[in-house]
Design a protein around this motif. Structure first.
Motif, PDB file in Angstrom:
ATOM      1  N   MET A 227       0.533  -1.038   0.232  1.00 13.60           N
ATOM      2  CA  MET A 227       0.200   0.562   0.130  1.00 13.60           C
ATOM      3  C   MET A 227       0.744   0.852   0.037  1.00 13.60           C
ATOM      4  SD  MET A 227      -3.013   0.924   2.813  1.00 13.60           S
ATOM      5  CE  MET A 227      -4.224   2.123   2.001  1.00 13.60           C
ATOM      6  N   THR A 228       0.990   1.696  -0.871  1.00 12.97           N
ATOM      7  CA  THR A 228       1.060   3.413  -1.106  1.00 12.97           C
ATOM      8  C   THR A 228       0.604   3.951   0.095  1.00 12.97           C
ATOM      9  OG1 THR A 228      -0.506   4.522  -2.617  1.00 12.97           O
ATOM     10  CG2 THR A 228       1.329   3.207  -3.715  1.00 12.97           C
ATOM     11  N   ASP A 229       1.759   5.225   0.020  1.00 13.67           N
ATOM     12  CA  ASP A 229       1.927   6.579   1.375  1.00 13.67           C
ATOM     13  C   ASP A 229       0.472   7.752   0.549  1.00 13.67           C
ATOM     14  OD1 ASP A 229       3.336   5.823   3.951  1.00 13.67           O
ATOM     15  OD2 ASP A 229       4.825   6.604   2.932  1.00 13.67           O
ATOM     16  N   GLY A 230      -0.364   8.031   1.660  1.00 11.56           N
ATOM     17  CA  GLY A 230      -0.724   8.733   0.917  1.00 11.56           C
ATOM     18  C   GLY A 230      -0.230  10.168   0.799  1.00 11.56           C
ATOM     19  N   LEU A 231      -0.461  11.322   0.514  1.00  8.22           N
ATOM     20  CA  LEU A 231      -0.066  12.952   0.003  1.00  8.22           C
ATOM     21  C   LEU A 231       0.078  12.680   1.642  1.00  8.22           C
ATOM     22  CD1 LEU A 231       0.820  14.954  -0.996  1.00  8.22           C
ATOM     23  CD2 LEU A 231      -1.550  16.348  -0.773  1.00  8.22           C
ATOM     24  N   SER A 232       0.163  13.142   3.185  1.00  2.99           N
ATOM     25  CA  SER A 232       0.763  13.610   3.914  1.00  2.99           C
ATOM     26  C   SER A 232       2.015  12.265   4.317  1.00  2.99           C
ATOM     27  CB  SER A 232      -0.080  13.290   4.716  1.00  2.99           C
ATOM     28  OG  SER A 232      -0.513  12.435   5.654  1.00  2.99           O
ATOM     29  N   GLY A 233       1.792  11.264   3.926  1.00  2.00           N
ATOM     30  CA  GLY A 233       3.117  10.734   4.082  1.00  2.00           C
ATOM     31  C   GLY A 233       4.194  10.749   2.715  1.00  2.00           C
ATOM     32  N   ARG A 234       4.022  11.324   1.872  1.00  2.00           N
ATOM     33  CA  ARG A 234       4.535  11.910   0.820  1.00  2.00           C
ATOM     34  C   ARG A 234       5.137  13.306   1.338  1.00  2.00           C
ATOM     35  NH1 ARG A 234       2.501  11.322  -5.509  1.00  2.00           N
ATOM     36  NH2 ARG A 234       5.188  11.742  -5.603  1.00  2.00           N
ATOM     37  N   LEU A 235       4.230  13.887   1.954  1.00  2.00           N
ATOM     38  CA  LEU A 235       5.190  14.727   2.704  1.00  2.00           C
ATOM     39  C   LEU A 235       5.984  14.573   3.377  1.00  2.00           C
ATOM     40  CD1 LEU A 235       1.458  17.168   1.931  1.00  2.00           C
ATOM     41  CD2 LEU A 235       3.568  17.845   1.120  1.00  2.00           C
ATOM     42  N   ARG A 236       5.447  13.851   4.672  1.00  2.00           N
ATOM     43  CA  ARG A 236       6.835  13.935   5.315  1.00  2.00           C
ATOM     44  C   ARG A 236       7.834  12.989   4.616  1.00  2.00           C
ATOM     45  NH1 ARG A 236       3.751  10.159   7.429  1.00  2.00           N
ATOM     46  NH2 ARG A 236       4.457   8.754   6.817  1.00  2.00           N
ATOM     47  N   ASN A 237       7.514  12.527   3.945  1.00  2.00           N
ATOM     48  CA  ASN A 237       9.003  11.300   3.707  1.00  2.00           C
ATOM     49  C   ASN A 237       9.885  12.606   2.266  1.00  2.00           C
ATOM     50  OD1 ASN A 237       8.408   9.113   5.019  1.00  2.00           O
ATOM     51  ND2 ASN A 237       7.237   8.129   2.983  1.00  2.00           N
ATOM     52  N   SER A 238       9.022  13.590   1.881  1.00  2.00           N
ATOM     53  CA  SER A 238       9.629  14.049   1.220  1.00  2.00           C
ATOM     54  C   SER A 238      10.484  15.065   1.448  1.00  2.00           C
ATOM     55  CB  SER A 238       9.025  14.538   0.098  1.00  2.00           C
ATOM     56  OG  SER A 238       8.845  13.678  -0.835  1.00  2.00           O
ATOM     57  N   THR A 239       9.623  15.949   2.787  1.00  2.00           N
ATOM     58  CA  THR A 239      10.766  17.169   2.789  1.00  2.00           C
ATOM     59  C   THR A 239      11.533  16.902   4.673  1.00  2.00           C
ATOM     60  OG1 THR A 239       8.710  17.385   4.370  1.00  2.00           O
ATOM     61  CG2 THR A 239       8.915  18.710   2.103  1.00  2.00           C
ATOM     62  N   ARG A 240      12.285  15.180   5.161  1.00  2.00           N
ATOM     63  CA  ARG A 240      12.818  15.000   5.784  1.00  2.00           C
ATOM     64  C   ARG A 240      13.482  15.576   6.160  1.00  2.00           C
ATOM     65  NH1 ARG A 240      11.855   9.748   5.730  1.00  2.00           N
ATOM     66  NH2 ARG A 240      10.168  10.049   7.326  1.00  2.00           N
ATOM     67  N   ALA A 241      14.766  15.832   4.865  1.00  2.00           N
ATOM     68  CA  ALA A 241      15.761  16.184   5.116  1.00  2.00           C
ATOM     69  C   ALA A 241      15.888  17.869   5.715  1.00  2.00           C
ATOM     70  CB  ALA A 241      16.507  15.717   3.782  1.00  2.00           C
ATOM     71  N   ARG A 242      15.228  18.372   5.201  1.00  2.00           N
ATOM     72  CA  ARG A 242      14.638  20.306   5.281  1.00  2.00           C
ATOM     73  C   ARG A 242      14.701  20.704   6.127  1.00  2.00           C
ATOM     74  NH1 ARG A 242      14.970  23.759   0.682  1.00  2.00           N
ATOM     75  NH2 ARG A 242      14.920  21.627  -1.819  1.00  2.00           N
ATOM     76  N   HIS A 243      13.649  19.538   7.094  1.00  2.00           N
ATOM     77  CA  HIS A 243      13.471  19.679   8.361  1.00  2.00           C
ATOM     78  C   HIS A 243      14.596  19.253   9.813  1.00  2.00           C
ATOM     79  CE1 HIS A 243      11.110  19.427  12.049  1.00  2.00           C
ATOM     80  NE2 HIS A 243      11.383  18.665  11.837  1.00  2.00           N
ATOM     81  N   GLN A 244      14.841  18.000   9.144  1.00  2.00           N
ATOM     82  CA  GLN A 244      16.595  18.393   9.436  1.00  2.00           C
ATOM     83  C   GLN A 244      17.172  19.078   9.970  1.00  2.00           C
ATOM     84  OE1 GLN A 244      17.367  14.055   8.283  1.00  2.00           O
ATOM     85  NE2 GLN A 244      15.898  13.201  10.365  1.00  2.00           N
ATOM     86  N   ALA A 245      17.648  19.670   9.130  1.00  2.00           N
ATOM     87  CA  ALA A 245      18.904  20.851   8.507  1.00  2.00           C
ATOM     88  C   ALA A 245      18.066  21.960   9.061  1.00  2.00           C
ATOM     89  CB  ALA A 245      18.722  21.518   6.975  1.00  2.00           C
ATOM     90  N   LEU A 246      16.667  22.410   9.791  1.00  2.00           N
ATOM     91  CA  LEU A 246      16.312  23.284   9.768  1.00  2.00           C
ATOM     92  C   LEU A 246      16.700  23.282  11.272  1.00  2.00           C
ATOM     93  CD1 LEU A 246      12.694  24.508   8.101  1.00  2.00           C
ATOM     94  CD2 LEU A 246      14.843  25.969   8.246  1.00  2.00           C
ATOM     95  N   GLU A 247      16.720  21.978  12.408  1.00  2.00           N
ATOM     96  CA  GLU A 247      16.935  21.729  13.473  1.00  2.00           C
ATOM     97  C   GLU A 247      18.522  22.036  13.457  1.00  2.00           C
ATOM     98  OE1 GLU A 247      15.854  18.085  13.650  1.00  2.00           O
ATOM     99  OE2 GLU A 247      13.489  18.568  13.448  1.00  2.00           O
ATOM    100  N   THR A 248      19.675  22.646  12.333  1.00  2.00           N
ATOM    101  CA  THR A 248      20.963  22.493  12.621  1.00  2.00           C
ATOM    102  C   THR A 248      21.320  24.020  12.707  1.00  2.00           C
ATOM    103  OG1 THR A 248      21.419  22.086  11.223  1.00  2.00           O
ATOM    104  CG2 THR A 248      21.331  20.352  11.648  1.00  2.00           C
ATOM    105  N   THR A 249      20.336  25.221  12.542  1.00  2.00           N
ATOM    106  CA  THR A 249      20.325  26.429  12.221  1.00  2.00           C
ATOM    107  C   THR A 249      21.140  27.176  13.786  1.00  2.00           C
ATOM    108  OG1 THR A 249      18.330  27.051  12.858  1.00  2.00           O
ATOM    109  CG2 THR A 249      19.113  26.474  10.308  1.00  2.00           C
ATOM    110  N   GLY A 250      21.815  28.064  13.564  1.00  2.00           N
ATOM    111  CA  GLY A 250      22.395  28.743  14.900  1.00  2.00           C
ATOM    112  C   GLY A 250      20.662  29.443  15.232  1.00  2.00           C
ATOM    113  N   PHE A 251      20.119  29.143  14.740  1.00  2.00           N
ATOM    114  CA  PHE A 251      18.631  29.628  15.924  1.00  2.00           C
ATOM    115  C   PHE A 251      18.248  28.702  16.583  1.00  2.00           C
ATOM    116  CE2 PHE A 251      13.955  30.203  15.727  1.00  2.00           C
ATOM    117  CZ  PHE A 251      14.047  31.302  16.412  1.00  2.00           C
TER     118      PHE A 251
END
Length: 209
Positions: free
Chosen positions: A1-25
């Motif tokens: 069974m394939t992911d729905g849209l929310s699953g695709r969004l989560r998987n596709s943006t995971r790296a960008r989300h993690q990168a934000l956690e490394t900012t100086g802010f």
């Protein structure tokens, strides 16, 4: 069974989300050393972004968007309440240019393919879940009480998030539309990273790109 849209969004943006956690802010916030004007500066930037996004979502007539967008997702009044609190204490930084650029992106998106606004909404609504974790750091660092100055950071709600993602999955099932929404979410993360980069200048960790 394939992911729905929310699953695709989560998987596709995971790296960008993690990168934000490394900012100086982000790292300074976790360390309790983030200057108050940077925290309030983020709220000021998000006010510009949310005013554009929520305004467009409210005006759009696309049935798909109307099926997902809900008044309980509105965050602008919370940010404005926080900004009013800090303005009364003498802290009212102006948002940097990245916020205006993000708002322009939102207006362009609404004019060309309104359904892509839901990818942007996914990113901003999802950020409130992370803010739930950061709420304690914010209230302790700036000695905030009774939610004053932290209404936005205290607005995350997992039940609301689950209902929102369920509506996304139910409403937007066409693969081509999902691709466009995912691409919009990735653009949104890029804009959030630019805002974070502005707020990270002079802090220890490099900004996300």
């Amino acid at each position: 069974m394939t992911d729905g849209l929310s699953g695709r969004l989560r998987n596709s943006t995971r790296a960008r989300h993690q990168a934000l956690e490394t900012t100086g802010f982000a790292t300074a916030m976790l360390a309790g050393t983030l200057p108050l004007d940077r925290y309030v500066g983020q709220l000021a930037a998000y006010r510009v972004v949310l005013e554009a996004l929520e305004g467009e979502l409210t005006r759009v007539t696309c049935p798909s968007v109307a099926s997902v967008w809900s008044p309980d997702l509105v965050k602008l009044p919370l940010v404005e309440r926080d900004l009013h609190h800090f303005a009364n204490r003498g802290t009212a930084p102006e948002p940097g240019p990245a916020a205006a650029e993000f708002a322009q992106e939102i207006h362009r998106t609404a004019a060309t393919e309104p359904r892509e606004l839901l990818g942007i909404l996914y990113v901003l609504e999802g950020s409130t879940l992370g803010a739930m974790f950061l709420y304690r750091y914010v209230t302790e660092a700036y000695r905030l009480t009774d939610g004053n100055g932290a209404a936005y950071y205290g607005s995350g709600d997992r039940t609301r998030w689950a209902a929102f993602t369920e509506r996304l999955d139910r409403t937007l099932g066409e693969p081509a539309v999902q691709e466009r929404v995912v691409a919009a979410a990735e653009r949104a993360y890029r804009h959030v990273a630019l805002i974070s980069g502005e707020l990270s200048v002079g802090l220890d960790s490099p900004a996300a790109v």
